[in-house]
Structure formats: C-alpha cells, structure tokens
Design an enzyme around this catalytic site. Structure first.
Site, PDB file in Angstrom:
ATOM      1  N   SER A 268      36.864   1.207 -28.663  1.00 58.94           N
ATOM      2  CA  SER A 268      37.454  -0.080 -28.306  1.00 58.94           C
ATOM      3  C   SER A 268      38.691   0.124 -27.452  1.00 58.94           C
ATOM      4  O   SER A 268      39.441   1.087 -27.628  1.00 58.94           O
ATOM      5  CB  SER A 268      37.830  -0.861 -29.577  1.00 58.94           C
ATOM      6  OG  SER A 268      38.535  -2.050 -29.251  1.00 58.94           O
TER       7      SER A 268
ATOM      8  N   VAL B 184      35.172   3.656 -33.641  1.00 57.38           N
ATOM      9  CA  VAL B 184      34.153   4.521 -33.041  1.00 57.38           C
ATOM     10  C   VAL B 184      32.803   3.828 -33.182  1.00 57.38           C
ATOM     11  O   VAL B 184      32.463   3.338 -34.263  1.00 57.38           O
ATOM     12  CB  VAL B 184      34.110   5.904 -33.718  1.00 57.38           C
ATOM     13  CG1 VAL B 184      33.017   6.763 -33.091  1.00 57.38           C
ATOM     14  CG2 VAL B 184      35.467   6.598 -33.600  1.00 57.38           C
ATOM     15  N   ASN B 185      32.053   3.789 -32.112  1.00 58.37           N
ATOM     16  CA  ASN B 185      30.789   3.046 -32.098  1.00 58.37           C
ATOM     17  C   ASN B 185      29.577   3.982 -31.966  1.00 58.37           C
ATOM     18  O   ASN B 185      29.711   5.105 -31.469  1.00 58.37           O
ATOM     19  CB  ASN B 185      30.782   2.047 -30.942  1.00 58.37           C
ATOM     20  CG  ASN B 185      31.862   0.991 -31.104  1.00 58.37           C
ATOM     21  OD1 ASN B 185      32.208   0.614 -32.216  1.00 58.37           O
ATOM     22  ND2 ASN B 185      32.399   0.528 -29.995  1.00 58.37           N
TER      23      ASN B 185
ATOM     24  N   SER C 247       0.814  -1.211   0.000  1.00 55.88           N
ATOM     25  CA  SER C 247       0.000   0.000   0.000  1.00 55.88           C
ATOM     26  C   SER C 247       0.845   1.257   0.000  1.00 55.88           C
ATOM     27  O   SER C 247       0.340   2.355  -0.235  1.00 55.88           O
ATOM     28  CB  SER C 247      -0.896   0.025   1.241  1.00 55.88           C
ATOM     29  OG  SER C 247      -0.075   0.064   2.413  1.00 55.88           O
ATOM     30  N   GLY C 248       2.151   1.113   0.315  1.00 53.54           N
ATOM     31  CA  GLY C 248       3.007   2.289   0.459  1.00 53.54           C
ATOM     32  C   GLY C 248       2.806   3.002   1.786  1.00 53.54           C
ATOM     33  O   GLY C 248       3.238   4.149   1.950  1.00 53.54           O
ATOM     34  N   THR C 249       2.184   2.321   2.752  1.00 53.35           N
ATOM     35  CA  THR C 249       1.944   2.934   4.065  1.00 53.35           C
ATOM     36  C   THR C 249       3.241   3.425   4.697  1.00 53.35           C
ATOM     37  O   THR C 249       3.275   4.483   5.340  1.00 53.35           O
ATOM     38  CB  THR C 249       1.246   1.932   5.005  1.00 53.35           C
ATOM     39  OG1 THR C 249      -0.018   1.575   4.445  1.00 53.35           O
ATOM     40  CG2 THR C 249       1.040   2.510   6.386  1.00 53.35           C
TER      41      THR C 249
ATOM     42  N   GLU D 122      22.912   2.951 -29.148  1.00 52.00           N
ATOM     43  CA  GLU D 122      22.993   1.759 -28.292  1.00 52.00           C
ATOM     44  C   GLU D 122      22.377   2.023 -26.924  1.00 52.00           C
ATOM     45  O   GLU D 122      21.646   1.180 -26.380  1.00 52.00           O
ATOM     46  CB  GLU D 122      24.445   1.321 -28.155  1.00 52.00           C
ATOM     47  CG  GLU D 122      25.003   0.669 -29.414  1.00 52.00           C
ATOM     48  CD  GLU D 122      26.476   0.380 -29.346  1.00 52.00           C
ATOM     49  OE1 GLU D 122      26.978  -0.266 -30.281  1.00 52.00           O
ATOM     50  OE2 GLU D 122      27.141   0.785 -28.362  1.00 52.00           O
TER      51      GLU D 122
ATOM     52  N   THR E   6      13.371  -3.258 -47.534  1.00 46.71           N
ATOM     53  CA  THR E   6      12.348  -4.041 -46.852  1.00 46.71           C
ATOM     54  C   THR E   6      12.934  -5.427 -46.623  1.00 46.71           C
ATOM     55  O   THR E   6      13.643  -5.947 -47.481  1.00 46.71           O
ATOM     56  CB  THR E   6      11.061  -4.135 -47.687  1.00 46.71           C
ATOM     57  OG1 THR E   6      11.370  -4.713 -48.968  1.00 46.71           O
ATOM     58  CG2 THR E   6      10.436  -2.758 -47.907  1.00 46.71           C
TER      59      THR E   6
ATOM     60  N   ASN F 146      -0.053  11.553  12.603  1.00 45.78           N
ATOM     61  CA  ASN F 146      -1.343  10.993  12.186  1.00 45.78           C
ATOM     62  C   ASN F 146      -2.474  12.001  12.333  1.00 45.78           C
ATOM     63  O   ASN F 146      -3.283  12.178  11.425  1.00 45.78           O
ATOM     64  CB  ASN F 146      -1.674   9.741  13.013  1.00 45.78           C
ATOM     65  CG  ASN F 146      -0.754   8.579  12.696  1.00 45.78           C
ATOM     66  OD1 ASN F 146       0.313   8.458  13.275  1.00 45.78           O
ATOM     67  ND2 ASN F 146      -1.174   7.712  11.781  1.00 45.78           N
TER      68      ASN F 146
ATOM     69  N   SER G 204      -3.212   6.160   3.771  1.00 42.76           N
ATOM     70  CA  SER G 204      -2.201   5.725   2.794  1.00 42.76           C
ATOM     71  C   SER G 204      -2.867   5.247   1.511  1.00 42.76           C
ATOM     72  O   SER G 204      -2.308   5.377   0.418  1.00 42.76           O
ATOM     73  CB  SER G 204      -1.357   4.584   3.376  1.00 42.76           C
ATOM     74  OG  SER G 204      -0.695   4.995   4.546  1.00 42.76           O
TER      75      SER G 204
END
Length: 458
Positions: free
Chosen positions: A312, A319-320, A98-100, A325, A181, A125, A134
């Site tokens: 590399s 060169v990549n 619940s994320g309480t 990527e 294609t 509270n 919550s």
C-alpha cells in the site's frame, strides 16, 4: 527520414531507405495503423521457418536453383538470431484477415537479404514464396508457432508447477485444516489433500494439451491458394514437413485434407479452449491461495505468502498476495482471448478463414501468459508460503461440523442438535457431545480426531 522507391504490382511507393522490406509491407503499414501491436515474435519465427523449409524442399525437388535456395535459408538463419527481429516486421496484428501482409513482409525481407548475399535479384514472390500461398503459409505458421510454444515452453512450465505443488503437499501432509464448502466450515482435510487436488488439475491439463499436439503438427502447407495445391509440386507438402521436422525437432506432417486446415481454424479453437481450461485451473489455485492467506488478523490466516513488495502507498506494513492476483488477471485475459478466437474460428468463409492474424496473436499471447504465470506461481507463491498452525488448530477445535463423524452412532438429527448448540455457545464440539450423548469422552476424542477424519471411512 531518407527513403527509396520500391514497386509492386500496384505501382511505386516510398519505403524507408534502411528498411529490409519492400512496397507491399509499406502498403500494409500505411493501411493498418490500428493497434501499434506487431505480430508475436514466436509467429514471425515460425513464418521464417516456413520459408527456409520451403526453400529446402524446393531445392530437393529441383524447383529452385541451389544458390538461390541456400541464400534464402542463410537469410532466415540470420534473421532468427537477430536481436532486432521485429523491427523488420512492422505490420499490425489487425490487417488483412488472411495474413497476406505478414507473408509478403517475410518474403520481401528474406528476398532483400538473399539478394545482397549472392549479388543478384532474389524474387519475393517467384523465389521466396515459390510453391506457397499466404493461405497455406499463415495457417501453417499458426500451427507451427503454437506447437513449438506448447511443447518447449508451456508444457515444461506446467510440469514445474505440478511438481512444485507435489513437493509442497508432501512437506505439509502433517497439517490438518478446516475443509470448506460454499465458503462455510466443512469436514477437515489435510493440507496435502488440498494441494494434490491442484496438482491433479494441472496434470489433467498437461495430458489434454499433449493430446492436441498431433493435430497441431498437421500442416496446411502444400494446399496453396484454396487447398488444391495449385503451383506446388505434388511431393512438396511431404518434403516440406520433413525439412521442418529436421529444423524444429518436432514431427510435423502434411494434412490429409488441406481444405479443412485452410478454410477453418478448428484446431486453434480447440487449443484455445484447452488454454482457457488451464486458466480456470490457475484461477482456482490463485483464489484458494488468496483466501488461505487472507488477514493476517481478520481473515483466515491459514498460510503466509512470501512478502514480495509493499502492499500500500498509504498503509505502512501492508503486504498483498501479488502473485495470485497476477495469476487471476492472466486467467481473465486468457478467457477473453478464447472468446475472440472462438469468434475468429467462425469466420471460415468457404475456402479461407479470414481472422488468422488475430487468432495467431491471441493464441500465442495466451500460451505465453500461462507459461510465465505458471513459473511465477510455482516459484514465488507455492514453493515459498508458510503455514500458520495456531490458526489452523484454533478453528479445528471449535468446528461443530466434526459432529458428522458421530452420525452412524447417534443419527443425523441428534448430531444436528449438538452442532447447533456448539455454534450457539461457541464451545468445542467434544465438550457439547460429551454432555449430550452416552459416548465417553475418551471415545469421542478418538471419533472426533481431525487427522483420522481425513482418511474417510466409517
């Protein structure tokens, strides 16, 4: 580490002396040493906005003493500009469904600061959480954080990407390349046509995201524990939405049915599905860039991406395509996040979904990843790549598929014979067609001119 004693309904507990939070937060820290990953800052800020907007609403409705409510609001403002915000919110993402724990973490931190501010006890509270649960706070925080992230970050980033593609397309309209294609040679296309296809993808994603915003801006706040609104003023939900809208500049509204927004996360699932769709579009663009950039000698070599870093540790000069990527990895992660959110959405049991923190974390992670990679893709890949026209033209001149333009004159079967012969002899299609048809070479030059073919028609 020096400690102090805090207590809650379960008894006393040692808490770090410098911590702003109390016993319930410390119990969560002790109970959930799962990932070491805290809730995203965007979520925490939304959660804090819930608390200040609730305080403002309760002041307006005469339910919270003015000085206490203003102390809560001031404490939230202080936290929102804090450089060490997340230090005060140590609860793991993988906590109670619940994320309480996160809700009480916020309540305790704000109560601590507000108490110091006015010199009298402010209850976590009874004051900070007044008229809330919550079970409506966390679903509302998911919607608020996602709506803000989409509106103020992701949509501008996608707009930048779209505009960058459109500008690049205009610059490259004069270049014609071999269409493909099945990764095989096909009829020619202008570079602008390929790029405007990407722009159209992004434009559609923008439109679909915008269509989800009204749903994101519907809130569960006011439904409290199960959706009935127990312990909240009947006008609280609408007043809360007004206060929050003033604080954010977005138009939030109370849901017509609190049960649906507390018991399910259908809107979050829908948004995640759209983020996945954006990821698929990003993957397509990234892969096209990688293919066109491949080489520079043994690949397609149609474009050259900006050189950003050595490619590399062993091969000098390599060169990549690092930005595409990274984009592909972002796309994969967002698709994975969507799978987890989909499963999380299925965990709405009766009146409450119990995978809320994970859904919040993955949703905001996907939004952030797509925001950042869209900007990088625009600025460091698309805006800066250059075309290698010599490679484009070499492939075009020998592309037997150009013979498709002769179909209306010589028929499919004859055109296929010419294409196969051109392939076999590795000769330009115009030479083979001139030898095997009655069409003059000058007429063939017009019929097979690649740029003309990109405009379609007979």
């Amino acid at each position: 580490m020096t400690t102090r004693i805090e207590k809650d309904s379960m008894g006393e507990l040692l808490v770090p002396k410098s911590a702003l939070y109390g016993a319930q937060t410390q119990r969560a820290v002790n109970n959930f040493p799962v990932s070491g990953q805290r809730m995203p800052a965007e979520f925490i800020r939304a959660l804090l906005l819930v608390k200040s907007s609730a305080a403002a609403a309760n002041i307006t409705l005469g339910l919270l003493p003015e000085h206490i409510g203003q102390a809560i609001i001031a404490s939230v403002k202080k936290l929102l500009v804090s450089d060490d915000l997340l230090e005060h919110f140590p609860v793991d993402v993988f906590q109670t469904g619940s994320g309480t724990s996160s809700n009480m973490n916020a309540n305790e931190v704000i109560a601590h600061l507000a108490s110091e501010l006015i010199g009298e006890p402010v209850g976590a509270n009874d004051h900070v959480n007044f008229g809330q649960s919550s079970n409506d706070v966390i679903p509302s925080s998911i919607h608020i954080s996602a709506a803000i992230s989409v509106e103020k970050k992701l949509l501008p980033a996608l707009e930048l990407l779209k505009q960058t593609i459109e500008v690049k397309a205009q610059e490259l309209d004069c270049y014609v390349k071999t269409g493909r294609t099945h990764l095989m040679d096909a009829m020619p296309v202008r570079f602008s046509q390929s790029l405007l296809s990407w722009a159209s993808q992004i434009e559609q994603n923008i439109s679909l995201l915008q269509s989800l915003q009204p749903k994101l801006q519907l809130l569960a706040q006011g439904g409290t524990a199960v959706g009935t609104g127990i312990n909240a003023h009947i006008e609280f939900a609408d007043e809360f939405a007004r206060q929050l809208s003033r604080n954010t500049g977005l138009h939030f509204r109370a849901a017509d049915n609190f049960f649906a927004l507390i018991g399910t996360q259908d809107t979050a699932v829908a948004l995640s599905g759209q983020l996945k769709n954006i990821a698929v579009s990003i993957m397509k663009i990234a892969n096209d860039l990688r293919w066109m950039n491949s080489g520079p000698l043994a690949g397609l070599g149609e474009i050259e991406l900006e050189a950003l870093q050595p490619g590399s540790s062993i091969m000098p000069g390599k060169v990549n395509p690092v930005i595409p990527e990274a984009a592909a990895m972002v796309a994969a992660q967002v698709i994975g996040n969507d799978s987890a959110i989909t499963i999380g959405g299925q965990s709405g049991n009766f009146e409450l979904n119990v995978m809320l923190p994970m859904i919040a974390n993955n949703l905001l992670s996907s939004t952030k990843l797509l925001t950042n990679i869209s900007v990088l893709l625009a600025e460091k890949a698309i805006a800066s790549f250059t075309v290698r026209p010599e490679n484009l033209n070499a492939a075009l001149a020998k592309n037997p598929i150009l013979v498709t333009a002769l179909n209306p004159l010589i028929g499919y079967e004859k055109a296929a014979e010419i294409a196969k012969l051109a392939y076999k002899e590795n000769r330009p299609i115009i030479d083979v067609a001139a030898e095997n048809t009655d069409i003059s070479r000058s007429e063939l030059a017009v019929l097979l001119e690649p740029t003309k073919l990109t405009y379609g028609g007979l």
